[in-house]
Scaffold this motif. Structure first.
Motif, PDB file in Angstrom:
ATOM      1  N   ARG A 276     -18.989 -26.494   9.939  1.00  0.00           N
ATOM      2  CA  ARG A 276     -18.802 -25.080   9.618  1.00  0.00           C
ATOM      3  C   ARG A 276     -17.403 -24.650  10.056  1.00  0.00           C
ATOM      4  NH1 ARG A 276     -23.554 -21.436  11.272  1.00  0.00           N
ATOM      5  NH2 ARG A 276     -23.111 -22.349  13.301  1.00  0.00           N
ATOM      6  N   VAL A 277     -16.641 -24.126   9.118  1.00  0.00           N
ATOM      7  CA  VAL A 277     -15.302 -23.608   9.405  1.00  0.00           C
ATOM      8  C   VAL A 277     -15.372 -22.092   9.340  1.00  0.00           C
ATOM      9  CG1 VAL A 277     -12.896 -23.561   8.692  1.00  0.00           C
ATOM     10  CG2 VAL A 277     -14.229 -25.658   8.419  1.00  0.00           C
ATOM     11  N   ALA A 278     -15.072 -21.442  10.469  1.00  0.00           N
ATOM     12  CA  ALA A 278     -15.168 -19.992  10.559  1.00  0.00           C
ATOM     13  C   ALA A 278     -13.801 -19.396  10.864  1.00  0.00           C
ATOM     14  CB  ALA A 278     -16.166 -19.593  11.643  1.00  0.00           C
ATOM     15  N   GLY A 279     -13.568 -18.205  10.355  1.00  0.00           N
ATOM     16  CA  GLY A 279     -12.318 -17.501  10.636  1.00  0.00           C
ATOM     17  C   GLY A 279     -12.597 -16.046  10.929  1.00  0.00           C
ATOM     18  N   ILE A 280     -11.954 -15.501  11.956  1.00  0.00           N
ATOM     19  CA  ILE A 280     -12.175 -14.096  12.304  1.00  0.00           C
ATOM     20  C   ILE A 280     -10.891 -13.299  12.123  1.00  0.00           C
ATOM     21  CG2 ILE A 280     -14.065 -14.586  13.891  1.00  0.00           C
ATOM     22  CD1 ILE A 280     -12.076 -14.236  16.203  1.00  0.00           C
ATOM     23  N   ASP A 281     -11.074 -11.997  12.066  1.00  0.00           N
ATOM     24  CA  ASP A 281      -9.976 -11.059  11.879  1.00  0.00           C
ATOM     25  C   ASP A 281      -9.145 -10.958  13.158  1.00  0.00           C
ATOM     26  OD1 ASP A 281      -8.365  -9.182  10.709  1.00  0.00           O
ATOM     27  OD2 ASP A 281      -9.948  -7.711  10.331  1.00  0.00           O
ATOM     28  N   ALA A 309     -24.710 -26.119  12.467  1.00  0.00           N
ATOM     29  CA  ALA A 309     -23.645 -27.058  12.103  1.00  0.00           C
ATOM     30  C   ALA A 309     -22.615 -27.081  13.216  1.00  0.00           C
ATOM     31  CB  ALA A 309     -22.998 -26.664  10.777  1.00  0.00           C
ATOM     32  N   PHE A 310     -21.915 -28.194  13.322  1.00  0.00           N
ATOM     33  CA  PHE A 310     -20.776 -28.273  14.233  1.00  0.00           C
ATOM     34  C   PHE A 310     -19.730 -27.271  13.734  1.00  0.00           C
ATOM     35  CE2 PHE A 310     -16.793 -29.811  15.873  1.00  0.00           C
ATOM     36  CZ  PHE A 310     -17.099 -30.358  17.110  1.00  0.00           C
ATOM     37  N   THR A 311     -19.285 -26.366  14.623  1.00  0.00           N
ATOM     38  CA  THR A 311     -18.467 -25.232  14.188  1.00  0.00           C
ATOM     39  C   THR A 311     -17.056 -25.302  14.755  1.00  0.00           C
ATOM     40  OG1 THR A 311     -20.439 -23.827  14.076  1.00  0.00           O
ATOM     41  CG2 THR A 311     -18.301 -22.710  14.131  1.00  0.00           C
ATOM     42  N   VAL A 312     -16.098 -25.065  13.874  1.00  0.00           N
ATOM     43  CA  VAL A 312     -14.694 -24.904  14.270  1.00  0.00           C
ATOM     44  C   VAL A 312     -14.297 -23.469  13.935  1.00  0.00           C
ATOM     45  CG1 VAL A 312     -12.323 -25.689  13.975  1.00  0.00           C
ATOM     46  CG2 VAL A 312     -14.205 -27.330  13.801  1.00  0.00           C
ATOM     47  N   LEU A 313     -13.862 -22.735  14.944  1.00  0.00           N
ATOM     48  CA  LEU A 313     -13.506 -21.328  14.776  1.00  0.00           C
ATOM     49  C   LEU A 313     -11.994 -21.169  14.741  1.00  0.00           C
ATOM     50  CD1 LEU A 313     -14.277 -18.247  14.810  1.00  0.00           C
ATOM     51  CD2 LEU A 313     -14.033 -18.385  17.306  1.00  0.00           C
ATOM     52  N   MET A 314     -11.492 -20.484  13.731  1.00  0.00           N
ATOM     53  CA  MET A 314     -10.086 -20.095  13.672  1.00  0.00           C
ATOM     54  C   MET A 314      -9.943 -18.666  14.185  1.00  0.00           C
ATOM     55  SD  MET A 314      -8.668 -21.516  10.008  1.00  0.00           S
ATOM     56  CE  MET A 314      -9.906 -20.596   9.074  1.00  0.00           C
ATOM     57  N   SER A 315      -9.190 -18.521  15.265  1.00  0.00           N
ATOM     58  CA  SER A 315      -8.887 -17.199  15.810  1.00  0.00           C
ATOM     59  C   SER A 315      -7.401 -17.182  16.127  1.00  0.00           C
ATOM     60  CB  SER A 315      -9.693 -16.923  17.075  1.00  0.00           C
ATOM     61  OG  SER A 315      -9.232 -15.748  17.726  1.00  0.00           O
TER      62      SER A 315
END
Length: 398
Positions: A276-281, A309-315
């Motif tokens: 899971r690829v996540a991105g926040i504001d 899911a294995f998660t990678v967060l973009m912040s």
């Protein structure tokens, strides 16, 4: 234009403040040097030169003459670096002079008889005091030169006990803070991607502040796409996207193959496993940690993405790591800080003062991990012990 004007006024005040501080340190702590007229002239000419260069920089910016703007910005930055360096140097040399005066005073108390003049000792003292400005000026010039050297593109292995077998060896190219404009251009990005290509990244993640000149953004996204990472590329917003016009940034991304993830996530299938690829504001504002903002952004992002899911967060900012660790996000990628642009032994020089700001490097907390990149580029051309970087992170099982 109003933002440029306010920024120019701010820089004028900053240059004037450090120039005044240099004069005070020279007058109060370095009286031996204050006696020389040429040193006094040099001291006040530095802030005057900086302000004049700043005016020319603003005029070139207003007229849209990029090459002149670039040149004046560079020389203004050099003046500012020298001013700040001189504050440190004059403080050190002032301590040397004060110590020498104190020793002379104590000797007179202990030995009241007149001592013969010792020119060799005074000459040695002046040379010792003069060493500080020379060293600091050399470091300032070196730091500016280092900001134009190559970007480090190196493989870094992160170990996770929860990593699915199918993700063993999965590689992520992390790009952050390119600040494409004068100091870093699309041609520099192309060099970075050429280096990264040999490390065969599976995915490219871009954590904000990509272009201060939005005319360069479409070409930058095209080059990232041409790397042909098997699982594509995704980006998140930084504060400079808002400074330069977030609506225009969104339109450029929508027309490209590098989507923006703003408080949302996508799930990538890798065999029987999922990534899971996540991105926040970005909170846009500077200063203190925006804890409530990041809690709300991360919670919203995870709620919109179902399943495990294995998660990678973009912040863009590493401040999100605290709540990401509480929510069990395995890996957070961030930038924004530029590592303070001064480092020592692979950590930001300012790490001891702000340990909870995760300024540069690899961090672990509650089973979660963070990497804060020092960034590919910068809007202020100075790097000392903190080189630009674009790490390729390989996921491995602990």
């Amino acid at each position: 234009m109003s933002r440029v004007l306010y920024f120019g006024i701010f820089l004028t005040l900053v240059i004037g403040f450090f120039g005044l501080l240099d004069m005070l340190l020279l007058r109060l702590l370095n009286r031996e040097w204050w006696a020389y007229r040429w040193i006094r002239r040099l001291a006040w000419s530095l802030p005057v030169t900086g302000i004049v260069l700043l005016l020319f920089w603003g005029a070139a910016e207003w007229a849209g003459i990029d090459r002149l703007s670039y040149a004046f910005a560079l020389f203004t930055s050099l003046v500012f670096v020298l001013e700040v360096g001189m504050v440190l140097a004059l403080f050190v040399s002032g301590v040397v002079f004060l110590t020498a005066r104190l020793i002379r005073y104590i000797r007179r108390l202990l030995h009241p008889r007149d001592e013969p003049p010792q020119p060799e000792r005074r000459l040695l003292l002046k040379r010792a005091a003069a060493a500080a400005p020379v060293i600091v000026a050399s470091m300032g010039v070196s730091g500016m030169a280092r900001s134009f050297s190559g970007v480090n593109v190196e493989l870094q292995r992160f170990r996770f006990s929860s990593l699915p077998t199918e993700l063993e060896g999965f590689r992520i190219l992390h790009l952050s803070d390119l600040h494409l404009r004068e100091y870093v251009t699309v041609a520099d990005l192309e060099d970075v991607l050429t280096k990264a290509e040999s490390l065969r990244p599976d995915l490219v993640l871009v954590t904000g502040d990509v272009a201060d000149d939005l005319r360069q953004l479409p070409d930058a996204l095209r080059l990232i796409d041409e790397l042909r990472a098997p699982y594509g590329a995704f980006a998140s917003l930084g504060n400079h996207e808002y400074f330069r016009g977030v609506d225009a940034v969104r339109r450029i991304h929508d027309a490209s193959t590098v989507p923006l993830l703003v408080d949302r996530a996508v799930t990538i299938a890798t065999g029987t496993a999922s990534l899971r690829v996540a991105g926040i504001d970005d909170p846009r504002r500077m200063g203190t940690k925006q804890t409530t903002f990041f809690e709300r952004a991360i919670d919203t992002t995870l709620e919109r993405s179902s399943g495990q899911a294995f998660t990678v967060l973009m912040s863009h900012r590493p401040d999100a790591f605290d709540h990401a660790a509480r929510r069990g996000i395995e890996l957070t990628l961030a930038g924004h800080t530029h590592g303070g642009q001064i480092g020592l032994f692979g950590r930001s020089l300012f790490e001891p003062y702000w340990p909870d700001r995760y300024l540069w490097g690899h961090y672990r907390k509650n089973g979660s991990q963070l990497y804060t990149s020092s960034g590919v580029g910068h809007w202020f051309p100075f790097r000392l012990g903190c080189p630009p970087e674009a790490p390729v992170i390989e996921l491995t099982r602990a």
